[in-house]
Design an enzyme around this catalytic site. Sequence first.
Site, short mmCIF file in Angstrom:
data_model
loop_
_atom_site.label_atom_id
_atom_site.label_comp_id
_atom_site.label_asym_id
_atom_site.label_seq_id
_atom_site.Cartn_x
_atom_site.Cartn_y
_atom_site.Cartn_z
N GLY A 1 0.94 -1.17 -0.07
CA GLY A 1 -0.10 -0.18 0.07
C GLY A 1 0.93 1.29 -0.21
CB THR A 2 3.69 2.36 2.12
OG1 THR A 2 3.19 2.10 3.16
CG2 THR A 2 4.58 3.64 2.44
CG ASN B 1 -5.97 3.60 8.93
OD1 ASN B 1 -6.37 4.53 8.27
ND2 ASN B 1 -4.85 3.69 9.72
CG HIS C 1 -1.02 -6.79 4.37
ND1 HIS C 1 -0.74 -6.36 5.91
CD2 HIS C 1 -0.51 -5.67 3.75
CE1 HIS C 1 -0.52 -4.93 5.82
NE2 HIS C 1 -0.28 -4.81 4.58
CB CYS D 1 3.84 5.81 23.37
SG CYS D 1 4.24 6.09 24.98
#
Length: 387
Positions: free
Chosen positions: A72-73, A151, A204, A329
């Site tokens: 995808g990227t 997503n 995927h 984070c």
Amino acid sequence: MAERVYFDNNATTRPLDEVVAAMLPFLREEYANPSSVHQFGQSVHHCIEVAREQLAALLNATPREIIFTSGGTESINLAIRGMLATRPEKRQFITSAVEHSSVKRLADALEEEGYRVDRIGVDREGRLDYDELADRIGADTALVSLMWANNETGVLFDVERIAALAQQRGVPLHLDAVQAAGKLPMDVSAVRGLPVQLLSIAAHKFHGPKGVGALFVRRRTRIAPLLYGGRQERELRAGTENVAAIVGMGVACEHARTALAGGEYQQVRRLRDRLEAGLLERMSNAHVHGGGAERIINTTNIGFEGLEAEAILLLLSENGICASSGSACSSGSLEPSHVLKAMGIEPSSAHGAVRFSLSRFNTEAEVDHVVAVLPGLLERLTALSHA
Ligand code: PLP
């Protein structure tokens, strides 16, 4: 009950047995380079072309419009950079405020390179501001790039409305269809299909292998390559093909097409709705983010008011349940997801946002197990955080 309950299918899905079986010969005996002229190479080349047909069939495209990539990227980067390179005089790039990082971070890079980037906002349910989009498109617009399904929340953009608008204004459109492909019907055919020029998908996310994807490039749409080298993929993606992965992707497309035609995905929706209803009924501090919008069938993003997603995910993990959050984070402080922030979700709910994403491998027993276990876990967590 299986030892592990996997509700993280927007991260990746379990490859189908048929996909793995189809790939194996290409990792062993069918190792020839598909560009070689000998018969050994040409028979491998033929298998790539079969996969291209299987992909085209899923999208109702023609095989010539399919370019295989590493995922995808890469498809997204090829689509966006490839299109901008052919229109250097146009200096505005339009996207949304809720894109996946593969578009978001590329947009940031383009801005640093001197592009004017407009990030269209969304409402509280995650729906695109279509009026703002219409206002922003202008004579200087090089490309509009928007996602089909989000997503994190599963919220669907109205791609027909977007495509009609772009077409009317004569501006090319790229859709990030990574979370939508294989989960809802798609038709990009020239006559009655969606008038989109470029569309990215990744295997995927629908039970194919990782590290392989495709870019749909509509006939007569000109883009520049990212990579220079061999003449593979109509010179748009140089480099020896990942044959096994491409073949696996083709098989995954075939299965997705059959499953879509057979309504198998409605079962996934029923499970998602059951999970949502069960959790909301038992927990007064739970709220579905994007629940009021049209959503992809497998995703729910639930905010547990006053709790931290990371702590919830750890507890779930200890109990064999895999889920995700959109939070990252950073430097010891938890940044709420940019998607929920753009939706105007209060930090107290955004910090406790957990994404459950299902697939056709999930069962009612798994859903009922999570509904039974989670309230108790969260009670413990609440008690701990107030201790
Ligand atoms: N776009 C969306 C909407 C995604 O969800 C993802 C992956 O999570 C990507 C793009 C990137 O796909 P890949 O990880 O296959 O490169």
